[in-house]
Scaffold this active site. Structure first.
Site, PDB file in Angstrom:
ATOM      1  N   SER A 110      43.061  24.622  36.005  1.00  0.00           N
ATOM      2  CA  SER A 110      41.600  25.218  35.820  1.00  0.00           C
ATOM      3  C   SER A 110      41.646  26.586  35.253  1.00  0.00           C
ATOM      4  CB  SER A 110      40.247  26.188  37.057  1.00  0.00           C
ATOM      5  OG  SER A 110      40.250  25.078  37.762  1.00  0.00           O
ATOM      6  N   HIS A 162      40.925  30.923  35.806  1.00  0.00           N
ATOM      7  CA  HIS A 162      39.580  30.596  34.657  1.00  0.00           C
ATOM      8  C   HIS A 162      40.261  31.966  33.407  1.00  0.00           C
ATOM      9  CE1 HIS A 162      37.305  28.713  38.438  1.00  0.00           C
ATOM     10  NE2 HIS A 162      38.515  28.070  37.867  1.00  0.00           N
TER      11      HIS A 162
END
Length: 253
Positions: A110, A162
């Protein structure tokens, strides 16, 4: 399509969590703060990028990579986009370890995927003069980024990875994805004394500032991490970036 894949990623991961063997993932190289800091296994900051919590998690990440990375790789080549992918994944892992510490075992790409999104934004800003539909492009990209970051506040989604990956990719985009100014290539056959400058002054400024911020950021973050510092000590509200408690869910481990 891009937001859909990342929404699926954040939704399927909690469903997979009870059935995943975290002990096995730990042996394979998952991100574990205790092992990174106290057992000197810094390689886990990279190895965790290639591990996934299950088949669905893997497929969703691969589809996200396909749709996010294909245009960038076609335009800038495998080497530069590959470097952004790896360094963004590393940056996401570092930030995750700093703020989540020993509460989670983290796996997945991610951070690297968000790094590609960040590089798309900085590439647009860096090469602002060559685009025609500037406003539409930046609004669309900011909307996609906002959706994905907002989805990351759901429980069990590693939003620190993220954010760390996005910031790393955003700065790397200024360093690696600069294009010659509009019209330079058409005029590059002129005698050397008559050639316009290849890059605009603001591109040089952004390149230097981004490179300095990258070096300083990585240095400080790694020093803090291996000294066992907790990123939440200097930012008492930062835990809300990873999960916001509601009446429907809690943010406990």
């Amino acid at each position: 399509m891009i937001p859909l894949f990342n929404v699926l990623h954040c939704l399927v991961y909690p469903a997979l969590r009870p059935y995943s063997s975290f002990h096995r993932l730990g042996k394979m190289g998952a991100l574990d703060w205790n092992k990174v800091v106290h057992q000197h296994q810094g390689w886990r900051l990279i190895s965790c990028i290639w591990l996934h919590a299950g088949l669905i998690h893997l497929v969703v990440n691969m589809l996200s990579l396909l749709f996010i990375g294909i245009r960038l790789e076609q335009q800038f080549g495998f080497v530069r986009i590959g470097a952004i992918y790896l360094l963004s994944g590393f940056g996401g892992s570092v930030m995750s370890a700093l703020f989540l510490r020993n509460n989670y075992i983290s796996v997945g790409a991610s951070g690297a995927l968000f790094g590609l999104l960040g590089s798309m934004l900085s590439e647009l800003l860096m090469n602002w003069t060559i685009y025609s539909n500037k406003v539409a492009a930046i609004i669309t990209l900011l909307f996609i980024i906002a959706i994905n970051v907002a989805i990351g506040i759901l429980p069990h989604a590693d939003n620190f990875a993220h954010i760390g990956g996005f910031l790393t990719g955003f700065l790397l985009g200024f360093v690696l994805l600069a294009r010659p100014q509009f019209g330079w290539l058409e005029r590059s056959e002129l005698p050397h004394t008559n050639q316009p400058p290849k890059y605009k002054p603001y591109q040089y400024v952004l390149w230097v500032v981004a490179l300095v911020l990258l070096l300083v950021g990585f240095t400080l973050s790694l020093v803090m991490l291996f000294k066992g510092k907790n990123g939440n000590d200097g930012c008492h509200w930062c835990h809300y970036l990873n999960c916001v408690p509601t009446s429907r869910w809690k943010c406990d481990t």
